[in-house]
Design an enzyme around this catalytic site. Structure first.
Site, short mmCIF file in Angstrom:
data_model
loop_
_atom_site.label_atom_id
_atom_site.label_comp_id
_atom_site.label_asym_id
_atom_site.label_seq_id
_atom_site.Cartn_x
_atom_site.Cartn_y
_atom_site.Cartn_z
N LYS A 198 -48.34 -19.71 -20.60
CA LYS A 198 -47.98 -20.79 -19.67
C LYS A 198 -46.66 -20.48 -18.99
O LYS A 198 -45.61 -20.51 -19.61
CB LYS A 198 -47.85 -22.14 -20.39
CG LYS A 198 -47.80 -23.27 -19.37
CD LYS A 198 -47.28 -24.58 -19.91
CE LYS A 198 -45.79 -24.69 -19.84
NZ LYS A 198 -45.23 -24.66 -18.47
N GLU A 273 -36.54 -17.35 -28.01
CA GLU A 273 -35.37 -16.80 -27.33
C GLU A 273 -34.78 -17.96 -26.55
O GLU A 273 -35.37 -18.43 -25.58
CB GLU A 273 -35.79 -15.63 -26.42
CG GLU A 273 -34.61 -14.77 -26.03
CD GLU A 273 -33.94 -15.29 -24.78
OE1 GLU A 273 -32.95 -16.05 -24.93
OE2 GLU A 273 -34.39 -14.96 -23.69
N CYS A 307 -29.72 -16.76 -19.69
CA CYS A 307 -29.41 -17.17 -21.06
C CYS A 307 -28.16 -16.45 -21.57
O CYS A 307 -27.48 -16.95 -22.46
CB CYS A 307 -30.60 -16.91 -21.96
SG CYS A 307 -31.33 -15.31 -21.70
N GLU A 404 -24.53 -25.39 -22.68
CA GLU A 404 -25.06 -24.45 -21.71
C GLU A 404 -25.27 -25.20 -20.39
O GLU A 404 -26.04 -26.16 -20.34
CB GLU A 404 -26.40 -23.90 -22.22
CG GLU A 404 -27.01 -22.89 -21.29
CD GLU A 404 -28.30 -22.29 -21.84
OE1 GLU A 404 -28.33 -21.08 -22.05
OE2 GLU A 404 -29.26 -23.05 -22.06
P1 NAI Z 1 -37.63 -25.95 -21.12
O1 NAI Z 1 -37.30 -25.40 -22.45
O2 NAI Z 1 -38.06 -27.37 -21.04
O3 NAI Z 1 -38.79 -25.08 -20.42
C1 NAI Z 1 -39.14 -23.78 -20.77
C2 NAI Z 1 -40.65 -23.69 -20.90
O4 NAI Z 1 -41.08 -24.54 -21.95
C3 NAI Z 1 -41.41 -24.15 -19.66
O5 NAI Z 1 -42.57 -23.37 -19.49
C4 NAI Z 1 -41.81 -25.56 -20.03
O6 NAI Z 1 -42.93 -26.04 -19.33
C5 NAI Z 1 -42.10 -25.41 -21.50
N1 NAI Z 1 -42.04 -26.65 -22.28
C6 NAI Z 1 -41.24 -27.72 -22.08
N2 NAI Z 1 -41.49 -28.67 -22.99
C7 NAI Z 1 -42.47 -28.21 -23.80
C8 NAI Z 1 -43.17 -28.73 -24.93
N3 NAI Z 1 -42.90 -29.95 -25.41
N4 NAI Z 1 -44.12 -27.97 -25.51
C9 NAI Z 1 -44.39 -26.73 -25.05
N5 NAI Z 1 -43.78 -26.20 -23.98
C10 NAI Z 1 -42.82 -26.91 -23.36
O7 NAI Z 1 -36.38 -25.70 -20.19
P2 NAI Z 1 -36.08 -26.41 -18.76
O8 NAI Z 1 -36.31 -27.87 -18.87
O9 NAI Z 1 -36.80 -25.68 -17.72
O10 NAI Z 1 -34.54 -26.13 -18.58
C11 NAI Z 1 -33.58 -26.93 -19.28
C12 NAI Z 1 -32.46 -26.09 -19.77
O11 NAI Z 1 -32.96 -25.14 -20.70
C13 NAI Z 1 -31.74 -25.26 -18.73
O12 NAI Z 1 -30.80 -26.00 -18.03
C14 NAI Z 1 -31.13 -24.21 -19.59
O13 NAI Z 1 -29.96 -24.71 -20.18
C15 NAI Z 1 -32.16 -23.97 -20.67
N6 NAI Z 1 -33.02 -22.81 -20.37
C16 NAI Z 1 -32.79 -21.63 -21.05
C17 NAI Z 1 -33.52 -20.51 -20.73
C18 NAI Z 1 -33.31 -19.21 -21.41
O14 NAI Z 1 -33.48 -18.18 -20.79
N7 NAI Z 1 -32.99 -19.19 -22.68
C19 NAI Z 1 -34.52 -20.51 -19.66
C20 NAI Z 1 -34.71 -21.80 -19.05
C21 NAI Z 1 -33.97 -22.89 -19.40
#
Ligand code: NAI
Ligand code: MG
Length: 502
Positions: A198, A273, A307, A404
Site C-alpha cells: 500500500k 522504519e 526521516c 519530528e
Molecule cells: P503515517 O504513518 O500515517 O503514514 C505512513 C503510511 O502508513 C501511509 O501509507 C499510511 O496510509 C499508512 N497508515 C496510516 N495509518 C495506518 C493504519 N492505521 N494502519 C495501516 N497503515 C496506516 O504518516 P503521515 O500521516 O503520512 O505523516 C505524519 C508524520 O509521520 C510526518 O509528519 C512525519 O513526522 C512522519 N513520517 C515519517 C516518515 C519516515 O520516513 N519515517 C515518512 C512519513 C511520515
C-alpha cells in the site's frame, strides 16, 4: 474517502498531453494478480499536485474484499504459481530486468514522482538511481541466501533452510515513494516472498507504473500487488488480514504502535522504519565550509521531509555565531518553486496537513522562546511551500527540539564539550541517524560509538546506500533495511534433521 460509486470512475483527468515536462497519468486502478481492477468494496480518492493543490487524478482505493483478493493471489503465487518453483537465479534475473526497465523509463518515473510528491526533479532522478541500485543489489542476493549444516549430537544430519516468510504487507510513506518501494521489494522478492503493497495516499501514482514495469519484466501473477487507499482502511485491512505473514512499515511512530498492536492478534512479523530527531554535531575544529554545506543539506534536503533530517543542529559555542550567520545566508538564497523546473532547489511540502504541522511548530518555537533567525513563513498562496527556517538558542526541552517536524525547520543548540553534547544528543526517544563534523578522529570515533543511532555519519550526511544496513535504535524502528541485514527479516529459518542409517 470517496464512495464506491465514484470508484468505477477512478481515472486520470483527461486533457491535453503533458506540457513543459508534466507527465500524463494513465494508471489509477488496483493492481491485483497482474491485472488492473476496479475495487469491489473500496472507493476512490483524489490525489493532488502539492505545487498547486490541484487534483491530478482520481485513484482507486482498496476495501477489505480487495485486500483479500490480493492476499489470495499472493498466496497462490507462493504455493502453486511459477514463482514457487522458479530457480533463485531466475528470480534475480527478473529483478535485473526490472531494474533495466526502470532505468529506461527513469525520466518518466522521475517527473511523475516530482508531480505527485513535490520533490525537485533532480532529487527524483537521484531517487531513481537509488531504486536501480537497490533492485540490482538484491537481484544479486537472490541465489546467495544460504542455510547451514550443523554438527548436531547423535547420528543425524541437521541443516537449515532459509525460506520465504510468505505474503508480505508493505506499507510505505510519501516522502520517497519509489525508493521506499524498492527498499521493500528488493529483499522481499530476492528471498522469494509475494508482496501486497500500500503506497501512501498522498503519492499513489508511481507505484502503479512500477507494477506495470514489473509485469513487463515477467514477474508472475500474484507476486506483486499494489493497493492504494487510506491507512485507516486499506492499510488496516492488510495489517488485520490473517493470511498476511509480515508487515514492513515506514512512517510515523504512532502508526507503528497501532500496527504492532493489531499485528499481535495474528502474531505477524513486523519491521518498522520510523522517524527521527537526528543530532548533527559541529565541533569548532571542523572544516567550516564543508560543515555549513553539510548542515544545510542535512536539514533542507527534500524540504526536511526525511526521516534522517539533521533537525537538531548542535554547534560548539566558539563558532556558533558565525555558523548560524553562514547557514542563514544560504537559507535565504534557496530557490523555491515548481519541482519540475530544473532550477528549483526546494519544492512544496507534500500536503496541506504537513504545511499546517510545520507552521504550528514555528509558532510553538516562537512562543517557547527560541530565536527565529530566518524563514518561518508560507511561500505564496498556492501549493504547500515553506521558507527554509532556522531557530537559534533552542533548548533541549522545547517542542521544536523534541518532536519530528518533517519540514525545513532546524533547531540550533549551542554546546561546550564532547561529553555534554553526546549526552544531549542521546536525550531523545528516537535513534535513527546522527552525524558529527570534526577533524579530530578521537572525537569522531567516541561520538560514533556513544551516540544511540542506527546510522552515524562522520563529516558527511544523508549518505545512504543499498549496501549498508539502515534502521533505528529505540523508537525509530525495529529491524534493518538495505544490505545483507534485511534478508533475515524476509526469510524464516527452518531446521531439517535427518536420521542417518548405520
Ligand atoms: P503515517 O504513518 O500515517 O503514514 C505512513 C503510511 O502508513 C501511509 O501509507 C499510511 O496510509 C499508512 N497508515 C496510516 N495509518 C495506518 C493504519 N492505521 N494502519 C495501516 N497503515 C496506516 O504518516 P503521515 O500521516 O503520512 O505523516 C505524519 C508524520 O509521520 C510526518 O509528519 C512525519 O513526522 C512522519 N513520517 C515519517 C516518515 C519516515 O520516513 N519515517 C515518512 C512519513 C511520515
Ligand atoms: Mg497519518
Amino acid at each position: 474517502m470517496a464512495t464506491k460509486a465514484a470508484a468505477a470512475k477512478a481515472t486520470a483527468k483527461s486533457g491535453p498531453p503533458a506540457s513543459n515536462g508534466r507527465p500524463s497519468v494513465r494508471l489509477t486502478k488496483l493492481f491485483i494478480d497482474n491485472e488492473w481492477c476496479d475495487p469491489a468494496d473500496g472507493g476512490s480518492f483524489e490525489t493532488c499536485n502539492p505545487a498547486t493543490g490541484e487534483t491530478i487524478a482520481t485513484v482507486a482505493a482498496a476495501g477489505p474484499g480487495d485486500v483479500d483478493r490480493a492476499v489470495k493471489a499472493a498466496r497462490r503465487a507462493l504455493e502453486s504459481g511459477p514463482w514457487s518453483t522458479m530457480d533463485a537465479a531466475d528470480r534475480g534475473r527478473l529483478m535485473f530486468k526490472l531494474a533495466d526497465l526502470v532505468e529506461q523509463n527513469a525520466d518518466e518515473l522521475a517527473s511523475l514522482e516530482s508531480l505527485n510528491c513535490g520533490k525537485t526533479i533532480a532529487d527524483s532522478k537521484g531517487d531513481l538511481q537509488g531504486v536501480c541500485n537497490t533492485l540490482r543489489y538484491y537481484a544479486g542476493w537472490a541465489d546467495k541466501v544460504e542455510g547451514r549444516t550443523i554438527p548436531v549430537r547423535g547420528n543425524f544430519l541437521s541443516y537449515t533452510l532459509r525460506q520465504p516468510v510468505g505474503v508480505i504487507g508493505q506499507i510505505i510513506p510519501w516522502n520517497f515513494p519509489l525508493l521506499m518501494l524498492a527498499w521493500k521489494w528488493g529483499p522481499a522478492l530476492a528471498c522469494g516472498n509475494a508482496v501486497v503493497m500500500k503506497p501512501a495516499e498522498q503519492t499513489p501514482l508511481t507505484a502503479l507504473r512500477m507494477a506495470e514495469l514489473a509485469r513487463e519484466a515477467g514477474f508472475p501473477a500474484g507476486v506483486i500487488n499494489i493497493l492504494n487507499g487510506m491507512g485507516e482502511t486499506t492499510g488496516a485491512a492488510i495489517v488485520n488480514h490473517p493470511d498476511v505473514d509480515k508487515i514492513a512499515f515506514t512512517g510515523h511512530v504512532d502508526t507503528a504502535k497501532i500496527i504492532q498492536k493489531a499485528a499481535a492478534d495474528t502474531l505477524k512479523r513486523t519491521t518498522f522504519e520510523l522517524g527521527g530527531k537526528s543530532p548533527n554535531v559541529i565541533f569548532a575544529d571542523a572544516d567550516m565550509d564543508a560543515a555549513v554545506a553539510g548542515a544545510f543539506h542535512a536539514i533542507y534536503f527534500h524540504g526536511g521531509q526525511c526521516c534522517t533530517a539533521g533537525s537538531r543542529l548542535f554547534v560548539e559555542s566558539r563558532i556558533h555565531e558565525e555558523f548560524v550567520e553562514r547557514l542563514a545566508e544560504k537559507a535565504k538564497g534557496r530557490v523555491i518553486g515548481d519541482p519540475l523546473d530544473a532550477r528549483t532547489e526546494q519544492g512544496p511540502q507534500v500536503s496541506q496537513e504537513q504545511l499546517d504541522k510545520i507552521l504550528h511548530y514555528v509558532d510553538l518555537g516562537e512562543k517557547q522562546g527560541a530565536r527565529l533567525i530566518t524563514g518561518g513563513e508560507r511561500v505564496g498562496q498556492k501549493g504547500f511551500f515553506v521558507q527554509p527556517t532556522i531557530f537559534d538558542n533552542v533548548t533541549d526541552e522545547m517542542a521544536i527540539a523534541r518532536d519530528e517536524i518533517f519540514g525545513p525547520v532546524v533547531s540550533v543548540l549551542p554546546f561546550k564539550s564532547a561529553e555534554e553534547v553526546i549526552e544531549r544528543a542521546n536525550r531523545t526517544y528516537y535513534g535513527l541517524a546522527a552525524a558529527v563534523w570534526t577533524k579530530d578522529i578521537d572525537k569522531a570515533h567516541l561520538y560514533a560509538r556513544k551516540v544511540r543511532a542506527g546510522t552515524v555519519w562522520v563529516n558527511c550526511y544523508h549518505v545512504v546506500d543499498a549496501t549498508t544496513p539502515f534502521g533505528g535504535f529505540k523508537m525509530s524502528g525495529q529491524g534493518r533495511e538495505n544490505g545483507e541485514a534485511a534478508l533475515e527479516h524476509y526469510t524464516e529459518l527452518k531446521t531439517v534433521t535427518v536420521k542417518l542409517g548405520g
